[in-house]
Scaffold this active site. Structure first.
Site, PDB file in Angstrom:
ATOM      1  N   HIS A 279       3.497  10.884   0.672  1.00 57.05           N
ATOM      2  CA  HIS A 279       4.443  10.288   1.625  1.00 57.05           C
ATOM      3  C   HIS A 279       5.895  10.352   1.159  1.00 57.05           C
ATOM      4  O   HIS A 279       6.783  10.604   1.960  1.00 57.05           O
ATOM      5  CB  HIS A 279       4.061   8.833   1.893  1.00 57.05           C
ATOM      6  CG  HIS A 279       2.657   8.660   2.388  1.00 57.05           C
ATOM      7  ND1 HIS A 279       2.224   9.189   3.585  1.00 57.05           N
ATOM      8  CD2 HIS A 279       1.589   8.029   1.847  1.00 57.05           C
ATOM      9  CE1 HIS A 279       0.939   8.884   3.754  1.00 57.05           C
ATOM     10  NE2 HIS A 279       0.532   8.195   2.718  1.00 57.05           N
TER      11      HIS A 279
ATOM     12  N   GLU B  59       0.974   8.211  -3.682  1.00 55.63           N
ATOM     13  CA  GLU B  59       1.858   7.811  -2.578  1.00 55.63           C
ATOM     14  C   GLU B  59       3.118   8.678  -2.539  1.00 55.63           C
ATOM     15  O   GLU B  59       3.599   9.039  -1.470  1.00 55.63           O
ATOM     16  CB  GLU B  59       2.223   6.330  -2.694  1.00 55.63           C
ATOM     17  CG  GLU B  59       1.055   5.390  -2.416  1.00 55.63           C
ATOM     18  CD  GLU B  59       0.477   5.554  -1.010  1.00 55.63           C
ATOM     19  OE1 GLU B  59       1.247   5.517  -0.041  1.00 55.63           O
ATOM     20  OE2 GLU B  59      -0.754   5.737  -0.879  1.00 55.63           O
TER      21      GLU B  59
ATOM     22  N   HIS C 216       0.853  -1.193   0.000  1.00 50.52           N
ATOM     23  CA  HIS C 216       0.000   0.000   0.000  1.00 50.52           C
ATOM     24  C   HIS C 216       0.885   1.238   0.000  1.00 50.52           C
ATOM     25  O   HIS C 216       0.708   2.137  -0.805  1.00 50.52           O
ATOM     26  CB  HIS C 216      -0.925  -0.010   1.212  1.00 50.52           C
ATOM     27  CG  HIS C 216      -1.747   1.238   1.342  1.00 50.52           C
ATOM     28  ND1 HIS C 216      -2.483   1.539   2.449  1.00 50.52           N
ATOM     29  CD2 HIS C 216      -1.925   2.288   0.497  1.00 50.52           C
ATOM     30  CE1 HIS C 216      -3.097   2.704   2.281  1.00 50.52           C
ATOM     31  NE2 HIS C 216      -2.759   3.175   1.107  1.00 50.52           N
TER      32      HIS C 216
END
Length: 216
Positions: A85, A81, A32
């Site tokens: 992040h 992502e 993920h």
């Protein structure tokens, strides 16, 4: 505190009420994301560029698939992502480029080998239920640390939770450590995965646990 979280997701297509949203869902644990715990130095102007990870694309498509977008490249998940992040994780030298960030996540995923570990422990998709404590004990015995296991809570009238995500925590040196939530801590950064209409939450030790194998 732990600095990096690697989240392995049991493809959420398997868990969603409407499987039509899914494109070729894999029946194994995939990545993920790789998330820093607390990062203030995020460079939001550093845009995702798929050509920087062209050498990783075959592994990315296999181990970090975007099953919710049908475009040929399916890069929207990776872009999300990276933007959310990766641009924060890049304060660490070992993750300070797109190639390093995605490459290290793949490396950690393969090192952990969650699919192999669960199989060795005799924990595999089944129509019968598991005890959450048995899953936890098997993982802790295998890795020597306690991961964070997240589930979809039971639907109304049901008794079992459904396992959805297993998160491993690392130090800044990328050594495995226990995932320990601080008292009263809630981290919205890690609560953004919705499975169907349900939010993932930390699994309840006392509820029977379903580990699905097929699209429902």
């Amino acid at each position: 505190y732990s600095w990096i979280h690697l989240a392995n997701t049991l493809c959420f297509c398997l868990l969603q009420m409407d499987a039509n949203d899914c494109h070729d869902p894999p029946k194994y644990w995939t990545i993920h994301g790789l998330w820093p715990d607390r990062a203030e130095d995020c460079n939001r102007t550093w845009h995702f560029n798929v050509t920087e990870i062209k050498d990783l694309l075959s592994d990315m498509r296999h181990y970090w698939p975007d099953v919710l977008h049908s475009s040929l490249n399916r890069t929207q998940f990776w872009k999300h992502e990276w933007d959310k992040h990766g641009t924060c994780a890049a304060t660490l030298e070992v993750l300070n480029s797109q190639k390093k960030y995605f490459g290290k996540a793949l490396e950690l995923y393969q090192h952990i080998d969650l699919n192999g570990c669960l199989l060795k422990a005799g924990i595999k998709p089944s129509s019968s239920y598991y005890k959450m404590t048995a899953i936890k004990e098997a993982l802790t015995r295998f890795y020597g640390v306690t991961p964070k296991i997240q589930c979809i809570p039971p639907e109304e009238g049901e008794k079992a939770q459904t396992i959805g995500q297993i998160e491993f925590c690392f130090t800044k040196e990328l050594q495995l450590v226990n995932c320990v939530a601080l008292e009263g801590e809630s981290n919205p950064m890690h609560a953004h995965l919705k499975l169907g209409t349900s939010e993932l939450s930390v699994c309840n030790d006392t509820l029977p646990t379903y580990y699905p194998s097929e699209v429902q």
